[in-house]
Design a protein around this motif. Structure first.
Motif, PDB file in Angstrom:
ATOM      1  N   GLY A   1      68.501  27.165  23.900  1.00 58.77           N
ATOM      2  CA  GLY A   1      69.717  27.446  24.647  1.00 58.77           C
ATOM      3  C   GLY A   1      70.418  26.236  25.221  1.00 58.77           C
ATOM      4  O   GLY A   1      71.367  26.386  25.993  1.00 58.77           O
ATOM      5  N   ALA A   2      69.984  25.043  24.844  1.00 57.57           N
ATOM      6  CA  ALA A   2      70.584  23.812  25.358  1.00 57.57           C
ATOM      7  C   ALA A   2      70.839  22.842  24.213  1.00 57.57           C
ATOM      8  O   ALA A   2      70.311  23.009  23.102  1.00 57.57           O
ATOM      9  N   VAL A   3      71.635  21.837  24.470  1.00 59.10           N
ATOM     10  CA  VAL A   3      71.896  20.808  23.464  1.00 59.10           C
ATOM     11  C   VAL A   3      70.709  19.861  23.402  1.00 59.10           C
ATOM     12  O   VAL A   3      70.361  19.228  24.406  1.00 59.10           O
TER      13      VAL A   3
ATOM     14  N   SER B   1      78.667  20.741  12.362  1.00 56.85           N
ATOM     15  CA  SER B   1      77.627  21.725  12.073  1.00 56.85           C
ATOM     16  C   SER B   1      76.767  21.942  13.307  1.00 56.85           C
ATOM     17  O   SER B   1      76.346  20.976  13.960  1.00 56.85           O
ATOM     18  N   LEU B   2      76.499  23.200  13.623  1.00 55.47           N
ATOM     19  CA  LEU B   2      75.553  23.560  14.667  1.00 55.47           C
ATOM     20  C   LEU B   2      74.229  23.880  13.993  1.00 55.47           C
ATOM     21  O   LEU B   2      74.152  24.795  13.162  1.00 55.47           O
ATOM     22  N   ILE B   3      73.182  23.123  14.324  1.00 55.28           N
ATOM     23  CA  ILE B   3      71.881  23.319  13.703  1.00 55.28           C
ATOM     24  C   ILE B   3      70.840  23.592  14.789  1.00 55.28           C
ATOM     25  O   ILE B   3      71.092  23.399  15.977  1.00 55.28           O
ATOM     26  N   GLY B   4      69.664  24.035  14.344  1.00 51.40           N
ATOM     27  CA  GLY B   4      68.574  24.280  15.279  1.00 51.40           C
ATOM     28  C   GLY B   4      67.801  25.513  14.881  1.00 51.40           C
ATOM     29  O   GLY B   4      68.232  26.300  14.029  1.00 51.40           O
ATOM     30  N   PRO B   5      66.637  25.732  15.471  1.00 48.41           N
ATOM     31  CA  PRO B   5      65.802  26.887  15.122  1.00 48.41           C
ATOM     32  C   PRO B   5      66.439  28.201  15.557  1.00 48.41           C
ATOM     33  O   PRO B   5      67.414  28.220  16.315  1.00 48.41           O
ATOM     34  N   ASN B   6      65.884  29.302  15.062  1.00 55.58           N
ATOM     35  CA  ASN B   6      66.346  30.622  15.494  1.00 55.58           C
ATOM     36  C   ASN B   6      66.203  30.755  17.009  1.00 55.58           C
ATOM     37  O   ASN B   6      65.238  30.282  17.603  1.00 55.58           O
ATOM     38  N   GLY B   7      67.182  31.417  17.616  1.00 55.60           N
ATOM     39  CA  GLY B   7      67.142  31.619  19.058  1.00 55.60           C
ATOM     40  C   GLY B   7      67.555  30.418  19.865  1.00 55.60           C
ATOM     41  O   GLY B   7      67.373  30.402  21.091  1.00 55.60           O
ATOM     42  N   ALA B   8      68.130  29.405  19.203  1.00 55.10           N
ATOM     43  CA  ALA B   8      68.508  28.180  19.910  1.00 55.10           C
ATOM     44  C   ALA B   8      69.793  28.334  20.716  1.00 55.10           C
ATOM     45  O   ALA B   8      70.081  27.518  21.591  1.00 55.10           O
ATOM     46  N   GLY B   9      70.612  29.355  20.386  1.00 58.84           N
ATOM     47  CA  GLY B   9      71.883  29.543  21.081  1.00 58.84           C
ATOM     48  C   GLY B   9      73.098  29.149  20.263  1.00 58.84           C
ATOM     49  O   GLY B   9      74.221  29.146  20.783  1.00 58.84           O
ATOM     50  N   LYS B  10      72.907  28.856  18.985  1.00 58.49           N
ATOM     51  CA  LYS B  10      74.015  28.386  18.136  1.00 58.49           C
ATOM     52  C   LYS B  10      75.110  29.439  18.004  1.00 58.49           C
ATOM     53  O   LYS B  10      76.295  29.166  18.256  1.00 58.49           O
ATOM     54  N   THR B  11      74.721  30.648  17.605  1.00 58.79           N
ATOM     55  CA  THR B  11      75.712  31.707  17.415  1.00 58.79           C
ATOM     56  C   THR B  11      76.326  32.119  18.743  1.00 58.79           C
ATOM     57  O   THR B  11      77.532  32.391  18.824  1.00 58.79           O
ATOM     58  N   THR B  12      75.540  32.148  19.800  1.00 62.77           N
ATOM     59  CA  THR B  12      76.081  32.475  21.121  1.00 62.77           C
ATOM     60  C   THR B  12      77.164  31.482  21.519  1.00 62.77           C
ATOM     61  O   THR B  12      78.239  31.874  21.987  1.00 62.77           O
ATOM     62  N   LEU B  13      76.914  30.206  21.319  1.00 57.91           N
ATOM     63  CA  LEU B  13      77.916  29.182  21.622  1.00 57.91           C
ATOM     64  C   LEU B  13      79.179  29.411  20.800  1.00 57.91           C
ATOM     65  O   LEU B  13      80.298  29.377  21.334  1.00 57.91           O
TER      66      LEU B  13
ATOM     67  N   TYR C   1      71.898  37.347  29.799  1.00 60.31           N
ATOM     68  CA  TYR C   1      71.847  38.801  29.742  1.00 60.31           C
ATOM     69  C   TYR C   1      70.806  39.240  30.760  1.00 60.31           C
ATOM     70  O   TYR C   1      69.605  39.071  30.532  1.00 60.31           O
ATOM     71  N   GLY C   2      71.284  39.748  31.880  1.00 59.81           N
ATOM     72  CA  GLY C   2      70.359  40.030  32.967  1.00 59.81           C
ATOM     73  C   GLY C   2      69.755  38.731  33.468  1.00 59.81           C
ATOM     74  O   GLY C   2      70.458  37.781  33.805  1.00 59.81           O
ATOM     75  N   LYS C   3      68.422  38.667  33.490  1.00 59.20           N
ATOM     76  CA  LYS C   3      67.730  37.462  33.930  1.00 59.20           C
ATOM     77  C   LYS C   3      67.396  36.516  32.782  1.00 59.20           C
ATOM     78  O   LYS C   3      66.785  35.466  33.008  1.00 59.20           O
ATOM     79  N   THR C   4      67.801  36.896  31.558  1.00 57.10           N
ATOM     80  CA  THR C   4      67.475  36.084  30.387  1.00 57.10           C
ATOM     81  C   THR C   4      68.635  35.165  30.049  1.00 57.10           C
ATOM     82  O   THR C   4      69.732  35.622  29.692  1.00 57.10           O
ATOM     83  N   ALA C   5      68.415  33.856  30.150  1.00 54.26           N
ATOM     84  CA  ALA C   5      69.441  32.878  29.809  1.00 54.26           C
ATOM     85  C   ALA C   5      69.327  32.534  28.327  1.00 54.26           C
ATOM     86  O   ALA C   5      68.261  32.129  27.853  1.00 54.26           O
ATOM     87  N   VAL C   6      70.416  32.704  27.577  1.00 56.01           N
ATOM     88  CA  VAL C   6      70.413  32.366  26.155  1.00 56.01           C
ATOM     89  C   VAL C   6      71.181  31.078  25.874  1.00 56.01           C
ATOM     90  O   VAL C   6      71.039  30.477  24.807  1.00 56.01           O
ATOM     91  N   LEU C   7      71.995  30.668  26.849  1.00 56.74           N
ATOM     92  CA  LEU C   7      72.703  29.387  26.742  1.00 56.74           C
ATOM     93  C   LEU C   7      72.749  28.793  28.136  1.00 56.74           C
ATOM     94  O   LEU C   7      73.114  29.475  29.099  1.00 56.74           O
ATOM     95  N   ARG C   8      72.377  27.504  28.250  1.00 56.75           N
ATOM     96  CA  ARG C   8      72.189  26.908  29.560  1.00 56.75           C
ATOM     97  C   ARG C   8      72.961  25.605  29.714  1.00 56.75           C
ATOM     98  O   ARG C   8      72.632  24.611  29.083  1.00 56.75           O
TER      99      ARG C   8
END
Length: 258
Positions: free
Chosen positions: A212-214, A31-43, A11-18
Protein backbone atom coordinates in the motif's frame (compact mmCIF):
# COMPACT_ATOMS: atom_id res chain seq x y z
CA UNK A 1 1.12 16.50 -15.06
CA UNK A 2 -0.77 14.32 -12.60
CA UNK A 3 0.26 14.69 -8.96
CA UNK A 4 -0.98 12.82 -5.90
CA UNK A 5 -0.30 14.17 -2.43
CA UNK A 6 -0.55 12.18 0.81
CA UNK A 7 -3.11 9.88 -0.80
CA UNK A 8 -4.64 7.18 1.40
CA UNK A 9 -7.51 4.74 1.07
CA UNK A 10 -9.00 2.61 3.82
CA UNK A 11 -11.93 0.25 4.12
CA UNK A 12 -12.96 0.37 7.73
CA UNK A 13 -9.78 -0.22 9.73
CA UNK A 14 -7.97 -1.79 6.77
CA UNK A 15 -5.60 0.57 4.95
CA UNK A 16 -5.00 -0.44 1.32
CA UNK A 17 -3.11 2.71 0.32
CA UNK A 18 -0.98 4.69 2.75
CA UNK A 19 0.25 8.27 2.35
CA UNK A 20 1.27 8.07 -1.32
CA UNK A 21 2.83 11.14 -2.91
CA UNK A 22 3.89 10.95 -6.57
CA UNK A 23 4.28 12.90 -9.76
CA UNK A 24 3.50 11.16 -13.04
CA UNK A 25 5.55 12.79 -15.81
CA UNK A 26 3.48 14.33 -18.59
CA UNK A 27 3.78 12.81 -22.05
CA UNK A 28 5.52 9.72 -20.72
CA UNK A 29 4.59 6.09 -20.13
CA UNK A 30 4.53 5.08 -16.46
CA UNK A 31 4.15 1.49 -15.30
CA UNK A 32 2.84 0.61 -11.85
CA UNK A 33 4.46 -2.64 -10.71
CA UNK A 34 4.52 -4.70 -7.53
CA UNK A 35 3.08 -7.85 -5.94
CA UNK A 36 -0.63 -8.57 -5.60
CA UNK A 37 -2.28 -6.44 -2.95
CA UNK A 38 0.33 -3.70 -3.26
CA UNK A 39 -2.25 -0.97 -3.97
CA UNK A 40 -1.55 -0.48 -7.69
CA UNK A 41 -5.13 -0.75 -8.92
CA UNK A 42 -6.44 1.22 -5.94
CA UNK A 43 -4.08 4.08 -6.79
CA UNK A 44 -5.13 3.99 -10.45
CA UNK A 45 -8.84 3.92 -9.60
CA UNK A 46 -8.42 6.88 -7.24
CA UNK A 47 -6.78 8.91 -10.01
CA UNK A 48 -9.59 7.76 -12.33
CA UNK A 49 -12.20 9.11 -9.87
CA UNK A 50 -13.76 5.65 -9.62
CA UNK A 51 -12.90 5.54 -5.91
CA UNK A 52 -12.95 8.29 -3.32
CA UNK A 53 -9.78 8.78 -1.26
CA UNK A 54 -9.89 8.57 2.51
CA UNK A 55 -7.31 11.35 2.62
CA UNK A 56 -5.11 13.32 0.27
CA UNK A 57 -5.34 15.19 -3.03
CA UNK A 58 -5.12 14.38 -6.74
CA UNK A 59 -4.19 17.21 -9.09
CA UNK A 60 -3.96 17.65 -12.84
CA UNK A 61 -1.75 20.55 -13.87
CA UNK A 62 -2.24 21.99 -10.41
CA UNK A 63 -6.05 21.76 -10.38
CA UNK A 64 -7.79 19.50 -7.89
CA UNK A 65 -9.53 16.59 -9.59
CA UNK A 66 -12.38 16.52 -7.07
CA UNK A 67 -13.27 20.08 -8.03
CA UNK A 68 -13.54 19.33 -11.76
CA UNK A 69 -16.86 18.76 -13.48
CA UNK A 70 -17.22 15.14 -14.57
CA UNK A 71 -17.52 16.16 -18.22
CA UNK A 72 -14.36 18.26 -18.04
CA UNK A 73 -12.45 15.44 -16.37
CA UNK A 74 -13.62 12.98 -19.05
CA UNK A 75 -12.10 15.20 -21.73
CA UNK A 76 -8.74 15.05 -19.99
CA UNK A 77 -8.50 11.49 -18.63
CA UNK A 78 -9.68 8.21 -20.16
CA UNK A 79 -9.77 4.98 -18.17
CA UNK A 80 -9.73 1.36 -19.31
CA UNK A 81 -10.63 -0.95 -16.45
CA UNK A 82 -9.50 -4.52 -16.12
CA UNK A 83 -11.71 -6.97 -18.06
CA UNK A 84 -14.26 -4.39 -19.26
CA UNK A 85 -17.68 -5.91 -19.82
CA UNK A 86 -20.38 -4.69 -22.19
CA UNK A 87 -23.60 -6.66 -22.19
CA UNK A 88 -24.79 -5.04 -25.42
CA UNK A 89 -24.05 -6.71 -28.75
CA UNK A 90 -21.87 -4.11 -30.40
CA UNK A 91 -19.60 -3.93 -33.40
CA UNK A 92 -16.05 -2.65 -33.01
CA UNK A 93 -17.02 0.68 -34.56
CA UNK A 94 -20.03 1.05 -32.25
CA UNK A 95 -17.86 0.33 -29.22
CA UNK A 96 -15.18 2.82 -30.28
CA UNK A 97 -17.89 5.45 -30.72
CA UNK A 98 -18.57 5.30 -26.97
CA UNK A 99 -15.21 7.03 -26.54
CA UNK A 100 -16.77 10.17 -28.02
CA UNK A 101 -19.60 10.38 -25.49
CA UNK A 102 -17.94 13.13 -23.37
CA UNK A 103 -18.06 15.36 -26.45
CA UNK A 104 -21.19 14.44 -28.40
CA UNK A 105 -23.45 12.70 -25.86
CA UNK A 106 -24.21 10.14 -28.57
CA UNK A 107 -25.03 12.55 -31.42
CA UNK A 108 -21.90 11.95 -33.47
CA UNK A 109 -20.45 14.88 -35.38
CA UNK A 110 -17.96 14.80 -38.28
CA UNK A 111 -15.23 15.47 -35.70
CA UNK A 112 -16.36 12.43 -33.70
CA UNK A 113 -16.45 10.22 -36.80
CA UNK A 114 -12.94 11.31 -37.71
CA UNK A 115 -11.68 10.51 -34.20
CA UNK A 116 -13.30 7.06 -34.39
CA UNK A 117 -11.68 6.36 -37.77
CA UNK A 118 -8.29 7.53 -36.51
CA UNK A 119 -8.46 5.30 -33.41
CA UNK A 120 -9.44 2.25 -35.46
CA UNK A 121 -6.67 2.95 -37.97
CA UNK A 122 -4.11 3.56 -35.22
CA UNK A 123 -4.57 -0.01 -33.98
CA UNK A 124 -5.00 -1.49 -37.49
CA UNK A 125 -8.52 -2.64 -36.68
CA UNK A 126 -10.09 -1.75 -40.06
CA UNK A 127 -10.70 -5.42 -40.99
CA UNK A 128 -12.66 -5.85 -37.74
CA UNK A 129 -14.62 -2.60 -37.89
CA UNK A 130 -17.96 -4.32 -38.52
CA UNK A 131 -17.26 -7.44 -36.44
CA UNK A 132 -19.23 -7.99 -33.25
CA UNK A 133 -17.31 -8.07 -29.99
CA UNK A 134 -18.56 -11.55 -29.11
CA UNK A 135 -17.04 -12.81 -32.36
CA UNK A 136 -13.54 -11.61 -31.47
CA UNK A 137 -10.70 -13.27 -29.61
CA UNK A 138 -9.77 -11.91 -26.20
CA UNK A 139 -6.81 -10.05 -27.65
CA UNK A 140 -8.85 -8.51 -30.45
CA UNK A 141 -11.52 -7.46 -27.99
CA UNK A 142 -8.93 -5.78 -25.76
CA UNK A 143 -7.58 -3.89 -28.79
CA UNK A 144 -11.11 -2.70 -29.54
CA UNK A 145 -11.55 -1.40 -25.99
CA UNK A 146 -8.18 0.34 -26.25
CA UNK A 147 -9.35 1.97 -29.49
CA UNK A 148 -12.43 3.26 -27.62
CA UNK A 149 -10.12 4.78 -25.01
CA UNK A 150 -7.90 6.34 -27.68
CA UNK A 151 -10.93 7.82 -29.46
CA UNK A 152 -11.69 9.79 -26.31
CA UNK A 153 -8.64 11.89 -27.28
CA UNK A 154 -7.60 12.75 -23.74
CA UNK A 155 -4.21 13.95 -22.59
CA UNK A 156 -3.96 11.02 -20.17
CA UNK A 157 -4.86 7.32 -20.38
CA UNK A 158 -5.21 5.10 -17.31
CA UNK A 159 -5.14 1.34 -17.94
CA UNK A 160 -5.61 -1.38 -15.33
CA UNK A 161 -3.74 -4.52 -16.38
CA UNK A 162 -4.41 -4.14 -20.12
CA UNK A 163 -2.25 -7.23 -20.82
CA UNK A 164 -4.27 -9.51 -18.54
CA UNK A 165 -4.90 -12.94 -20.14
CA UNK A 166 -3.45 -11.89 -23.51
CA UNK A 167 -1.13 -13.98 -25.64
CA UNK A 168 2.36 -12.68 -26.33
CA UNK A 169 1.52 -11.21 -29.74
CA UNK A 170 -1.44 -9.14 -28.54
CA UNK A 171 0.44 -8.04 -25.42
CA UNK A 172 3.29 -6.74 -27.58
CA UNK A 173 0.85 -5.02 -29.94
CA UNK A 174 -0.79 -3.19 -27.06
CA UNK A 175 2.49 -2.11 -25.48
CA UNK A 176 3.80 -0.89 -28.84
CA UNK A 177 0.59 1.07 -29.35
CA UNK A 178 0.88 2.67 -25.91
CA UNK A 179 4.51 3.52 -26.61
CA UNK A 180 3.49 5.20 -29.87
CA UNK A 181 0.73 7.15 -28.13
CA UNK A 182 3.35 8.63 -25.84
CA UNK A 183 6.07 9.17 -28.44
CA UNK A 184 4.00 10.35 -31.40
CA UNK A 185 1.01 12.00 -29.71
CA UNK A 186 2.45 13.18 -26.42
CA UNK A 187 -0.13 11.27 -24.37
CA UNK A 188 0.50 10.53 -20.70
CA UNK A 189 -0.01 6.78 -20.21
CA UNK A 190 -0.24 5.15 -16.77
CA UNK A 191 -0.81 1.42 -16.57
CA UNK A 192 -0.75 -1.42 -14.08
CA UNK A 193 1.40 -4.25 -15.41
CA UNK A 194 2.59 -7.47 -13.80
CA UNK A 195 5.18 -8.55 -16.37
CA UNK A 196 8.37 -6.83 -15.25
CA UNK A 197 9.95 -7.32 -18.68
CA UNK A 198 7.20 -5.36 -20.42
CA UNK A 199 7.60 -2.61 -17.83
CA UNK A 200 11.38 -2.55 -18.29
CA UNK A 201 11.19 -2.56 -22.09
CA UNK A 202 8.48 0.04 -22.73
CA UNK A 203 8.36 2.42 -19.75
CA UNK A 204 9.87 5.86 -19.26
CA UNK A 205 8.99 5.85 -15.59
CA UNK A 206 8.22 3.06 -13.11
CA UNK A 207 6.43 3.22 -9.77
CA UNK A 208 7.02 0.11 -7.62
CA UNK A 209 4.47 -0.43 -4.87
CA UNK A 210 4.41 -2.77 -1.89
CA UNK A 211 2.06 -3.00 1.06
CA UNK A 212 0.00 0.00 0.00
CA UNK A 213 2.99 2.35 -0.19
CA UNK A 214 5.56 3.43 -2.74
CA UNK A 215 8.58 1.15 -2.56
CA UNK A 216 10.57 3.17 -5.11
CA UNK A 217 9.97 5.25 -8.22
CA UNK A 218 12.08 6.56 -11.08
CA UNK A 219 13.47 5.66 -14.47
CA UNK A 220 13.99 2.08 -15.60
CA UNK A 221 17.69 2.08 -14.70
CA UNK A 222 16.87 3.32 -11.21
CA UNK A 223 14.03 0.90 -10.40
CA UNK A 224 14.83 -2.23 -12.39
CA UNK A 225 17.82 -3.46 -10.42
CA UNK A 226 18.43 -6.87 -8.92
CA UNK A 227 18.49 -5.49 -5.38
CA UNK A 228 15.29 -3.45 -5.67
CA UNK A 229 13.32 -6.18 -7.42
CA UNK A 230 14.50 -8.71 -4.83
CA UNK A 231 13.18 -6.45 -2.06
CA UNK A 232 9.94 -5.82 -3.96
CA UNK A 233 9.00 -9.40 -4.86
CA UNK A 234 11.01 -11.57 -2.48
CA UNK A 235 12.66 -13.33 -5.43
CA UNK A 236 16.15 -13.45 -6.82
CA UNK A 237 16.57 -11.71 -10.17
CA UNK A 238 19.26 -11.84 -12.80
CA UNK A 239 19.18 -8.77 -15.06
CA UNK A 240 20.85 -8.73 -18.45
CA UNK A 241 21.43 -5.43 -20.23
CA UNK A 242 21.14 -5.63 -24.01
CA UNK A 243 20.99 -3.15 -26.85
CA UNK A 244 17.19 -3.04 -26.66
CA UNK A 245 16.88 -2.82 -22.89
CA UNK A 246 16.92 -4.93 -19.75
CA UNK A 247 15.82 -8.53 -19.50
CA UNK A 248 14.82 -9.80 -16.07
CA UNK A 249 15.20 -13.51 -15.34
CA UNK A 250 13.26 -14.63 -12.27
CA UNK A 251 12.45 -18.16 -13.40
CA UNK A 252 15.79 -19.82 -12.68
CA UNK A 253 18.32 -17.19 -11.60
CA UNK A 254 21.43 -18.23 -9.68
CA UNK A 255 21.19 -18.18 -5.90
CA UNK A 256 17.41 -18.62 -5.77
CA UNK A 257 15.98 -17.62 -2.40
CA UNK A 258 14.82 -20.56 -0.28
Amino acid sequence: MITVRNLSKSYGKTAVLRDVSLRFPAGRLTSLIGPNGAGKTTLLMLVARLLDPSRGDILIDGGRVDEMRVADYARRVATLRQSPDFNLRLTVQELVAFGRFPYSRGALTPTDLRAIDEAIAFLSLEPLRSAYLDELSGGQRQMAFLAMTIAQQTDCLLLDEPLNNLDIKHAVQIMRALRRLSDEHGRTVILVVHDINFAASYSDHIVAMKGGAVHCAGGVAEVVTEARLRELYGLEFEITQGERGRLCNYFNPPGELK
